[in-house]
Design a protein around this motif. Structure first.
Motif, PDB file in Angstrom:
ATOM      1  N   PRO A   1     -38.513  -6.525 -18.522  1.00 41.23           N
ATOM      2  CA  PRO A   1     -37.928  -5.607 -17.546  1.00 41.23           C
ATOM      3  C   PRO A   1     -36.928  -6.329 -16.654  1.00 41.23           C
ATOM      4  O   PRO A   1     -36.963  -7.559 -16.531  1.00 41.23           O
ATOM      5  CB  PRO A   1     -39.136  -5.144 -16.711  1.00 41.23           C
ATOM      6  CG  PRO A   1     -40.351  -5.622 -17.428  1.00 41.23           C
ATOM      7  CD  PRO A   1     -39.934  -6.782 -18.257  1.00 41.23           C
ATOM      8  N   GLY A   2     -36.067  -5.539 -16.025  1.00 44.70           N
ATOM      9  CA  GLY A   2     -35.082  -6.104 -15.101  1.00 44.70           C
ATOM     10  C   GLY A   2     -33.673  -5.764 -15.525  1.00 44.70           C
ATOM     11  O   GLY A   2     -33.461  -4.988 -16.467  1.00 44.70           O
ATOM     12  N   LYS A   3     -32.701  -6.354 -14.813  1.00 45.90           N
ATOM     13  CA  LYS A   3     -31.288  -6.099 -15.110  1.00 45.90           C
ATOM     14  C   LYS A   3     -30.518  -7.410 -15.140  1.00 45.90           C
ATOM     15  O   LYS A   3     -30.740  -8.289 -14.305  1.00 45.90           O
ATOM     16  CB  LYS A   3     -30.690  -5.194 -14.015  1.00 45.90           C
ATOM     17  CG  LYS A   3     -30.857  -3.714 -14.309  1.00 45.90           C
ATOM     18  CD  LYS A   3     -29.719  -2.905 -13.678  1.00 45.90           C
ATOM     19  CE  LYS A   3     -29.540  -1.559 -14.339  1.00 45.90           C
ATOM     20  NZ  LYS A   3     -30.723  -0.671 -14.158  1.00 45.90           N
ATOM     21  N   GLY A   4     -29.644  -7.517 -16.114  1.00 45.56           N
ATOM     22  CA  GLY A   4     -28.744  -8.680 -16.180  1.00 45.56           C
ATOM     23  C   GLY A   4     -29.464  -9.992 -16.417  1.00 45.56           C
ATOM     24  O   GLY A   4     -28.953 -11.056 -16.086  1.00 45.56           O
ATOM     25  N   LEU A   5     -30.647  -9.937 -17.026  1.00 41.03           N
ATOM     26  CA  LEU A   5     -31.432 -11.166 -17.195  1.00 41.03           C
ATOM     27  C   LEU A   5     -31.253 -11.774 -18.582  1.00 41.03           C
ATOM     28  O   LEU A   5     -31.353 -11.081 -19.599  1.00 41.03           O
ATOM     29  CB  LEU A   5     -32.922 -10.887 -16.969  1.00 41.03           C
ATOM     30  CG  LEU A   5     -33.307 -10.337 -15.597  1.00 41.03           C
ATOM     31  CD1 LEU A   5     -34.801 -10.031 -15.548  1.00 41.03           C
ATOM     32  CD2 LEU A   5     -32.922 -11.316 -14.493  1.00 41.03           C
ATOM     33  N   LYS A   6     -30.962 -13.063 -18.599  1.00 39.20           N
ATOM     34  CA  LYS A   6     -30.933 -13.836 -19.839  1.00 39.20           C
ATOM     35  C   LYS A   6     -31.525 -15.195 -19.469  1.00 39.20           C
ATOM     36  O   LYS A   6     -30.808 -16.132 -19.115  1.00 39.20           O
ATOM     37  CB  LYS A   6     -29.500 -13.958 -20.354  1.00 39.20           C
ATOM     38  CG  LYS A   6     -29.425 -14.617 -21.717  1.00 39.20           C
ATOM     39  CD  LYS A   6     -28.017 -14.559 -22.328  1.00 39.20           C
ATOM     40  CE  LYS A   6     -28.051 -15.202 -23.711  1.00 39.20           C
ATOM     41  NZ  LYS A   6     -26.785 -15.127 -24.431  1.00 39.20           N
TER      42      LYS A   6
ATOM     43  N   LEU B   1     -34.653 -11.501 -22.582  1.00 38.75           N
ATOM     44  CA  LEU B   1     -33.514 -10.645 -22.239  1.00 38.75           C
ATOM     45  C   LEU B   1     -33.972  -9.336 -21.616  1.00 38.75           C
ATOM     46  O   LEU B   1     -34.967  -8.752 -22.051  1.00 38.75           O
ATOM     47  CB  LEU B   1     -32.714 -10.306 -23.495  1.00 38.75           C
ATOM     48  CG  LEU B   1     -32.160 -11.465 -24.317  1.00 38.75           C
ATOM     49  CD1 LEU B   1     -31.677 -10.950 -25.672  1.00 38.75           C
ATOM     50  CD2 LEU B   1     -31.036 -12.159 -23.558  1.00 38.75           C
ATOM     51  N   SER B   2     -33.220  -8.872 -20.606  1.00 46.40           N
ATOM     52  CA  SER B   2     -33.469  -7.517 -20.131  1.00 46.40           C
ATOM     53  C   SER B   2     -32.741  -6.535 -21.060  1.00 46.40           C
ATOM     54  O   SER B   2     -31.859  -6.929 -21.838  1.00 46.40           O
ATOM     55  CB  SER B   2     -33.014  -7.357 -18.683  1.00 46.40           C
ATOM     56  OG  SER B   2     -31.665  -7.735 -18.535  1.00 46.40           O
ATOM     57  N   LEU B   3     -33.139  -5.256 -20.974  1.00 41.79           N
ATOM     58  CA  LEU B   3     -32.653  -4.266 -21.949  1.00 41.79           C
ATOM     59  C   LEU B   3     -31.134  -4.151 -21.978  1.00 41.79           C
ATOM     60  O   LEU B   3     -30.536  -3.956 -23.043  1.00 41.79           O
ATOM     61  CB  LEU B   3     -33.269  -2.891 -21.631  1.00 41.79           C
ATOM     62  CG  LEU B   3     -34.790  -2.796 -21.713  1.00 41.79           C
ATOM     63  CD1 LEU B   3     -35.251  -1.365 -21.440  1.00 41.79           C
ATOM     64  CD2 LEU B   3     -35.311  -3.270 -23.067  1.00 41.79           C
ATOM     65  N   ASP B   4     -30.505  -4.274 -20.786  1.00 42.21           N
ATOM     66  CA  ASP B   4     -29.047  -4.107 -20.738  1.00 42.21           C
ATOM     67  C   ASP B   4     -28.299  -5.243 -21.445  1.00 42.21           C
ATOM     68  O   ASP B   4     -27.112  -5.124 -21.719  1.00 42.21           O
ATOM     69  CB  ASP B   4     -28.568  -3.984 -19.280  1.00 42.21           C
ATOM     70  CG  ASP B   4     -29.020  -5.164 -18.428  1.00 42.21           C
ATOM     71  OD1 ASP B   4     -30.097  -5.738 -18.706  1.00 42.21           O
ATOM     72  OD2 ASP B   4     -28.291  -5.532 -17.483  1.00 42.21           O
ATOM     73  N   MET B   5     -28.994  -6.331 -21.756  1.00 44.93           N
ATOM     74  CA  MET B   5     -28.356  -7.449 -22.455  1.00 44.93           C
ATOM     75  C   MET B   5     -28.430  -7.297 -23.976  1.00 44.93           C
ATOM     76  O   MET B   5     -27.826  -8.075 -24.719  1.00 44.93           O
ATOM     77  CB  MET B   5     -29.025  -8.778 -22.055  1.00 44.93           C
ATOM     78  CG  MET B   5     -29.093  -9.042 -20.572  1.00 44.93           C
ATOM     79  SD  MET B   5     -27.460  -9.117 -19.812  1.00 44.93           S
ATOM     80  CE  MET B   5     -27.074 -10.864 -20.078  1.00 44.93           C
ATOM     81  N   LEU B   6     -29.196  -6.309 -24.440  1.00 36.15           N
ATOM     82  CA  LEU B   6     -29.424  -6.194 -25.889  1.00 36.15           C
ATOM     83  C   LEU B   6     -28.175  -5.821 -26.697  1.00 36.15           C
ATOM     84  O   LEU B   6     -27.951  -6.408 -27.767  1.00 36.15           O
ATOM     85  CB  LEU B   6     -30.558  -5.191 -26.170  1.00 36.15           C
ATOM     86  CG  LEU B   6     -31.956  -5.677 -25.741  1.00 36.15           C
ATOM     87  CD1 LEU B   6     -32.991  -4.564 -25.963  1.00 36.15           C
ATOM     88  CD2 LEU B   6     -32.359  -6.937 -26.501  1.00 36.15           C
ATOM     89  N   PRO B   7     -27.343  -4.872 -26.225  1.00 36.09           N
ATOM     90  CA  PRO B   7     -26.175  -4.517 -27.049  1.00 36.09           C
ATOM     91  C   PRO B   7     -25.292  -5.726 -27.392  1.00 36.09           C
ATOM     92  O   PRO B   7     -24.899  -5.889 -28.556  1.00 36.09           O
ATOM     93  CB  PRO B   7     -25.424  -3.504 -26.173  1.00 36.09           C
ATOM     94  CG  PRO B   7     -26.512  -2.846 -25.388  1.00 36.09           C
ATOM     95  CD  PRO B   7     -27.482  -3.959 -25.071  1.00 36.09           C
TER      96      PRO B   7
END
Ligand code: ZN
Length: 302
Positions: free
Chosen positions: A39-44, A56-62
């Motif tokens: 969970p979270g945002k912008g995490l790698k 990775l957070s979900l927004d980093m997957l694409p």
């Protein structure tokens, strides 16, 4: 064939002829890439014991999926770090759990990209075991089966292309197959971690999913295979095939190449092999110390 009429070195004379007579090749299309989602945002966040691997957070997957596609890697297997863990691993089978949402995020970005999910409880339980515990701390097999089946169905509902149970409970393939079929997912294949040894090589992975500390000194020896046994590995495969699995897996890879060869030979099934975190970390650590060439040893291993 006899020397001097036969000289094997003739076909090793240069790179061209070596390539032409090479018997084995690996290509990016052979690979399944593991992804750790949280969970979270912008995490790698880099996993310390697995250099170059990230949570990775979900927004980093694409962006990650685009990179894998550019490399020719066709599939991922997902592991989740839940927002919270409990005794019964609730987030494992929550339709809005981290892995279920990760499947949706990847499929929203690219519906064609092949998504496999790890089906287990250990990433989600507060005690780090792959199932539910009784009062004495023993994993209860048949209760765990129901939860694993539920977990697999939520993965399929979220859009997973394949499920891969890694728990080593008895009867899990049959339980998952029945649940998937009952919910209309008879087309979803099962890749069974059929031969999963109680291995010391999983250490870095447990850092990656945060289960090492929870597990403490307790072991998984009551459900994972004894690493001294090979006939037992064949019996495990036979059970999974009879229960309806579509692919078998041997895990870890390098210490068990004899098992891998035996499984392939005896079952004539598609067989996956898991290069586990410890195998990867050993190569990375030796490379970092200047002791061996990572890329060369990696290719040789594969
Ligand atoms: Zn597990």
């Amino acid at each position: 064939m006899q020397f001097p009429s036969y000289r094997p070195r003739r076909l090793r004379a240069n790179a061209t002829i070596r390539r032409m007579v090479r018997e084995t090749a690996v290509s990016p299309s052979d690979f399944i890439y593991p992804l750790f989602v949280k969970p979270g945002k912008g995490l790698k966040d880099e996993i310390k014991s697995m250099p170059g691997q990230y949570q990775l957070s979900l927004d980093m997957l694409p962006a990650e999926i685009d990179e894998l596609k550019a490399l020719g890697i066709p599939a991922v297997i997902l592991f989740g770090l839940p927002s919270s863990k409990d005794e019964v691993g609730s987030e494992a089978y929550d339709e809005h759990g981290i892995v279920q949402e990760a499947i949706r995020a990847i499929k929203a970005h690219d519906p064609e990209f092949y998504v496999i999910t790890d089906v287990c409880m250990c990433e989600y339980t507060s005690h780090g075991h792959c199932g539910i515990l009784d009062d004495r701390g023993c994993v209860i097999n048949d209760v765990t089966l129901e939860l694993l089946a539920k977990e697999a169905v939520t993965h399929a509902e979220a859009g997973a292309d394949m499920v891969a149970p890694s728990d080593m409970m008895d009867g899990r393939v049959a339980a998952i197959r029945a649940a998937l079929d009952a919910e209309g997912f008879s087309d979803i294949p099962i890749m069974a971690y059929s031969v999963k040894y109680a291995s010391g090589y999983y250490g870095p992975f447990r850092d990656a999913v945060g289960s090492a500390a929870n597990l403490g000194k307790s072991s998984k020896d009551t459900y994972q295979l004894d690493f001294a046994n090979s006939d037992e590995a064949i019996r495990e495969c036979a059970l999974d095939v009879a229960e309806g699995c579509d692919m078998l897996m041997v895990k870890p890879g390098l210490p068990y190449l004899d098992i891998l060869a035996r499984v392939k030979d005896e079952f004539k099934m598609p067989v996956a092999v898991y290069q586990v975190s410890g195998e990867f970390a050993m190569l990375k650590a030796a490379h970092a110390n200047g002791w061996l060439d990572y890329k060369k040893c990696l290719l040789e291993t594969l």
